[in-house]
Each structure stands twice: as C-alpha cells, then as structure tokens.
Design a protein around this motif. Structure first.
Motif, PDB file in Angstrom:
ATOM      1  N   UNK A   1      27.947  52.351  24.772  1.00 57.47           N
ATOM      2  CA  UNK A   1      26.691  52.849  24.207  1.00 57.47           C
ATOM      3  C   UNK A   1      26.884  53.277  22.755  1.00 57.47           C
ATOM      4  N   UNK A   2      28.018  53.873  22.443  1.00 53.16           N
ATOM      5  CA  UNK A   2      28.272  54.301  21.068  1.00 53.16           C
ATOM      6  C   UNK A   2      28.362  53.111  20.120  1.00 53.16           C
ATOM      7  N   UNK A   3      29.027  52.053  20.542  1.00 52.04           N
ATOM      8  CA  UNK A   3      29.165  50.868  19.694  1.00 52.04           C
ATOM      9  C   UNK A   3      27.803  50.218  19.469  1.00 52.04           C
ATOM     10  N   UNK A   4      27.019  50.072  20.544  1.00 54.42           N
ATOM     11  CA  UNK A   4      25.693  49.462  20.411  1.00 54.42           C
ATOM     12  C   UNK A   4      24.802  50.311  19.510  1.00 54.42           C
ATOM     13  N   UNK A   5      24.832  51.634  19.680  1.00 49.98           N
ATOM     14  CA  UNK A   5      24.018  52.506  18.841  1.00 49.98           C
ATOM     15  C   UNK A   5      24.469  52.471  17.387  1.00 49.98           C
TER      16      UNK A   5
END
Length: 305
Positions: A229-233
C-alpha cells in the motif's frame, strides 16, 4: 416447494442488484469507462480534444518514454519511495507497539494518531507550507532554529541541500502513519498470547528478543500488505507536491512526481491528452509490475506449510 425456492432465489437476486447495482454502475461509469477511454486516447493524436480521429499507434508511448522529464519524474518517485516507505513503516509499527502496550487510554491515543488520516492532503500541505516550514522567520521550524541562533531556511526553494524533501516526507508521514498504525494494531491483536507465554517459559527476555523472534515474524502478512500500500500510494503522490512546491510562477523544475508530470502534460499549455494518457498507462503498468514482483518476492498469498 421447488417453485417457492425459485421465487425466493429470484427475490434475493433482485434485492442484491437493488443494493449493489448503483455502486456497480458508478464503478463502471466513473472508473472503468475513463480507464478504457484513457487507453484508447493513448493511441491517437489528442491535442485539445477527447474525441480524436488521427491514429498514431505507439508514437505517444515513444514520446513519453523518450521524454527526459518523464524519466526524471520516475526518478523522483523512486527517491520519494526510498524516503517514505521505510520511514512510514518504522513509525507506524513503533506507534502500534507503543499503543498496544498501554494499559489506560489506549482508545484515546489510537484516535489521536489516527485523526490526521481524515485531514485533506491539500489542507495539510498548506498548513505545512504556511505555518510549519514557512520560508521566513515566522514559520515554526525557523522559529525553533532561531532559538539556537541559526539563520532562517527557505525550505521549499533551496535545492542544495534539498530541504524540500524534509517538508514533503514529514507531511506525508503525519497524514498516513496513523492509518498503518491501525493495520499493525490489528496484526498485533491476532498474535496468540500463548506464543509469548511459551517464549517466557523458554527463557526469552521481553523486549527486543521477543519482538525479533515472535512479534515481527508474526506480522509478516501485515507487513507485506503495508509495504504494498505504501508503494502504490507513493506512485499516486500529487497533492502534497503540487500544493507545497507550486506558486504563482508555476511548478519548479525539480521534484516532479509522475502525476504532476501527467497533469502538466495533459492539462497544461500543450493540452496533449494523447501523450498524457500514454504516460498514465505506462505508470499503471509500472505500478502493476512492481506490485506483482513484490507480492511474489514476499510470498503474499502463498500457503504456509
């Protein structure tokens, strides 16, 4: 009885579509149709129009991939990810561990740390820009520096050293650490207490040793989901960059993430929706590839023996 069962199933299906139909319709109209239209536009010469007729094939993709500004935007994303992913992971995990060990007011502190998640990125960026990291001596950061006799720093306009990264990363940390803290809290609650009791019987000391050999391995699935989720965000970063770094003169040539590049390409002076759509498709493919590779590398969804 068979006829009654058929009528009951039809009634259930009818109510299913009554409740889910509007959401499915909205998802199709406002998500899938624009996505498909963007892919279609990426193969046409779409200057100042969303209904082009001149088919260009892969020319838009060649143009966007050959543009140094787009490659620089991907580099900005990589640098931003290198900062924000480990920092948010460590901070949110630390907050979760601290809150989970509280005997009193746990719900209060959980709410306090989660509350910034409800704040708009635009509002938070403006607060950071005008109140905390203001480039004059009246900003909070420069006021603190003044207590120690240091000169004020123009945080958002200095590129050597690039202090603007401190502003961008801290505002994103403040906004999202509470959300991932809640995810880690949920993961901590799923760890059986018997594991800690067995470790204590075996002589394991509480603290780092217990965390390293029990808590952290038990949080593996949560950790993988948080990192994904952090990478996508991070790929989708736009609001904080745009509202922090742009001014009346426009956006500076440095620190342009991919969405800022696409914004100026598709909606700027050129209004080149074809190249902008091609860049959006490339960015979506990059996100998909990174997500799949990371999922396979971390073993997400793999059955444990």
């Amino acid at each position: 009885m068979a006829a009654y069962g058929a009528v009951r199933r039809r009634r259930q299906a009818l109510w299913f579509w009554v409740f889910t139909g509007p959401f499915v319709l909205g998802l199709v109209l406002f998500t899938y149709v624009p996505l498909g239209w963007s892919v279609w536009l990426s193969f046409f010469d779409a200057h100042n129009t969303v209904s082009p007729t001149d088919f260009t094939g892969l020319d838009n993709y060649r143009q966007v991939l050959g543009d140094p500004a787009f490659r620089s935007a991907l580099g900005t994303f990589a640098l931003f990810t290198a900062f924000i992913v480990p920092a948010t992971y460590a901070l949110s995990l630390g907050l979760a561990l601290a809150v989970s060990r509280l005997r009193r007011a746990q719900a209060f502190f959980r709410s306090v740390f989660f509350l910034p998640t409800a704040c708009s990125y635009v509002v938070a960026a403006l607060v950071w820009k005008l109140s905390v990291f203001n480039g004059v001596r009246f900003g909070l950061a420069n006021t603190v520096l003044g207590w120690f006799g240091a000169e004020p720093v123009a945080w958002l306009s200095v590129t050597d050293p690039p202090w603007y990264w401190l502003v961008v990363v801290t505002v994103r940390l403040w906004l999202q650490a509470g959300f991932y803290m809640v995810l880690f809290l949920a993961g901590l609650q799923r760890i059986p207490p018997q594991l800690y009791e067995a470790a204590a019987v075996d002589g394991a000391r509480p603290g780092w040793q217990t965390f390293r050999h029990i808590t952290f391995p038990a949080l593996r699935a949560t950790s993988v989901a948080v990192v994904l989720l952090l990478v996508i965000n991070a790929f989708q970063a736009f609001d904080e960059f745009y509202n922090l770094l742009s001014d009346a003169r426009g956006y500076p040539p440095y620190a342009r993430p991919p969405l800022v590049y696409l914004y100026y390409t598709a909606l700027g002076q050129g209004q080149n929706l074809g190249v902008g759509s091609a860049g959006a498709v490339v960015l979506a493919l990059v996100i998909a590839v990174v997500t799949v590779v990371q999922s396979r590398w971390s073993g997400l969804g793999r059955r444990e023996a």
